[in-house]
Write an enzyme that holds these catalytic residues in place. Structure first.
Site, PDB file in Angstrom:
ATOM      1  N   HIS A  17       0.840  -1.214   0.000  1.00 48.13           N
ATOM      2  CA  HIS A  17       0.000   0.000   0.000  1.00 48.13           C
ATOM      3  C   HIS A  17       0.867   1.254   0.000  1.00 48.13           C
ATOM      4  CE1 HIS A  17      -2.970  -2.705   2.365  1.00 48.13           C
ATOM      5  NE2 HIS A  17      -3.440  -2.599   1.147  1.00 48.13           N
ATOM      6  N   LYS A  41     -16.031  -8.112   4.288  1.00 51.02           N
ATOM      7  CA  LYS A  41     -15.173  -9.139   4.874  1.00 51.02           C
ATOM      8  C   LYS A  41     -14.893  -8.835   6.352  1.00 51.02           C
ATOM      9  CE  LYS A  41     -11.388  -6.987   2.324  1.00 51.02           C
ATOM     10  NZ  LYS A  41     -10.294  -7.163   1.406  1.00 51.02           N
ATOM     11  N   ARG A  90      -0.948  -6.125  -8.344  1.00 50.23           N
ATOM     12  CA  ARG A  90       0.185  -6.989  -8.004  1.00 50.23           C
ATOM     13  C   ARG A  90       0.396  -8.016  -9.094  1.00 50.23           C
ATOM     14  NH1 ARG A  90      -2.657  -8.039  -2.359  1.00 50.23           N
ATOM     15  NH2 ARG A  90      -4.328  -7.775  -3.826  1.00 50.23           N
ATOM     16  N   SER A 128      -2.767  -7.862   2.861  1.00 48.54           N
ATOM     17  CA  SER A 128      -3.110  -7.768   4.287  1.00 48.54           C
ATOM     18  C   SER A 128      -3.430  -9.156   4.837  1.00 48.54           C
ATOM     19  CB  SER A 128      -4.296  -6.829   4.496  1.00 48.54           C
ATOM     20  OG  SER A 128      -3.964  -5.520   4.118  1.00 48.54           O
TER      21      SER A 128
HETATM   22  P1  ADP Z   1      -9.532  -3.874  -0.850  1.00 48.73           P
HETATM   23  O1  ADP Z   1     -10.291  -4.552   0.236  1.00 48.73           O
HETATM   24  O2  ADP Z   1     -10.280  -2.743  -1.502  1.00 48.73           O
HETATM   25  O3  ADP Z   1      -8.851  -4.776  -1.842  1.00 48.73           O
HETATM   26  P2  ADP Z   1      -6.927  -3.503   0.309  1.00 48.73           P
HETATM   27  O4  ADP Z   1      -6.636  -2.741   1.543  1.00 48.73           O
HETATM   28  O5  ADP Z   1      -6.696  -4.975   0.316  1.00 48.73           O
HETATM   29  O6  ADP Z   1      -8.391  -3.115  -0.052  1.00 48.73           O
HETATM   30  O7  ADP Z   1      -6.105  -2.877  -0.904  1.00 48.73           O
HETATM   31  C1  ADP Z   1      -6.224  -1.525  -1.259  1.00 48.73           C
HETATM   32  C2  ADP Z   1      -5.530  -1.312  -2.583  1.00 48.73           C
HETATM   33  O8  ADP Z   1      -4.137  -1.608  -2.452  1.00 48.73           O
HETATM   34  C3  ADP Z   1      -6.030  -2.197  -3.720  1.00 48.73           C
HETATM   35  O9  ADP Z   1      -5.997  -1.462  -4.918  1.00 48.73           O
HETATM   36  C4  ADP Z   1      -5.024  -3.305  -3.763  1.00 48.73           C
HETATM   37  O10 ADP Z   1      -4.942  -3.883  -5.050  1.00 48.73           O
HETATM   38  C5  ADP Z   1      -3.764  -2.543  -3.430  1.00 48.73           C
HETATM   39  N1  ADP Z   1      -2.737  -3.442  -2.921  1.00 48.73           N
HETATM   40  C6  ADP Z   1      -2.843  -4.397  -1.982  1.00 48.73           C
HETATM   41  N2  ADP Z   1      -1.674  -5.042  -1.806  1.00 48.73           N
HETATM   42  C7  ADP Z   1      -0.794  -4.480  -2.668  1.00 48.73           C
HETATM   43  C8  ADP Z   1       0.581  -4.715  -2.990  1.00 48.73           C
HETATM   44  N3  ADP Z   1       1.300  -5.668  -2.405  1.00 48.73           N
HETATM   45  N4  ADP Z   1       1.145  -3.918  -3.929  1.00 48.73           N
HETATM   46  C9  ADP Z   1       0.410  -2.960  -4.539  1.00 48.73           C
HETATM   47  N5  ADP Z   1      -0.877  -2.699  -4.304  1.00 48.73           N
HETATM   48  C10 ADP Z   1      -1.478  -3.449  -3.381  1.00 48.73           C
END
Ligand code: ADP
Length: 163
Positions: A17, A41, A90, A128
């Site tokens: 992030h 979730k 990713r 996460s």
């Molecule tokens: P969501 O529940 O909306 O997927 P997340 O908190 O999991 O929310 O992710 C928020 C954003 O960060 C999304 O666009 C996700 O693709 C991106 N993201 C998550 N992990 C990574 C990573 N390792 N590298 C780049 N972007 C990421």
């Protein structure tokens, strides 16, 4: 002035992030990291904690602010005058979901576009869920999250264990 929204659950924020937020901060005048209040979730951290962890993490980026939101992301983006949504990509499998979400959001609000930024190579495996799974089993996630997030994870799992 270009204002964009980087939305997500951030449960918790990790280096993937941070990479996307840093890239977006270089590309756009203003970046609002939007922490989703009521995802479907099940979450480890409550909204206030997730917001606080994101704020502390990204405090060094001057043109980045952090806000909580609920409801549709496109409605939130419009309400704060953002012109686009930033998402992180990713692996190839991320693309299908992001593609569908972008088209659905465009149908709802054609004015709000979506920009996908590709993560740095060493973060491609990071999510996460991975961080939480490792931390819940007592594994070391210090290379995946900043120190204060690592401390929050340890404290939260202790709290859960204590019931
Ligand atoms: P969501 O529940 O909306 O997927 P997340 O908190 O999991 O929310 O992710 C928020 C954003 O960060 C999304 O666009 C996700 O693709 C991106 N993201 C998550 N992990 C990574 C990573 N390792 N590298 C780049 N972007 C990421």
């Amino acid at each position: 002035m270009t204002k964009v929204v980087f939305p997500g659950s951030f449960d918790p924020i990790h280096y993937g992030h941070i990479d996307i937020a840093t890239r977006a901060a270089k590309l756009f005048d203003e970046v609002v990291v939007a922490v989703y209040d009521r995802p479907l979730k099940s979450l480890l951290f409550d909204p206030a904690t997730r917001i606080a962890l994101v704020k502390e993490t990204l405090a060094y980026l001057e043109n980045v602010s952090v806000m909580g939101y609920s409801g549709l992301t496109v409605d939130f983006a419009e309400s704060i005058g953002a012109t686009a949504i930033v998402r992180g990509l990713r692996v190839f499998s991320d693309f299908e979901l992001e593609f569908r979400m972008t088209l659905a959001n465009r149908r709802l609000k054609p004015k709000i576009d979506t920009i996908a930024l590709i993560t740095t190579e060493e973060n491609t495996f990071l999510s996460s869920s991975t961080v939480k799974e490792i931390a819940s089993l007592g594994g070391d996630v210090s290379s995946m999250v900043p120190e204060h997030v690592n401390r929050a994870l340890i404290a939260r799992y202790r709290e859960i264990e204590a019931g």
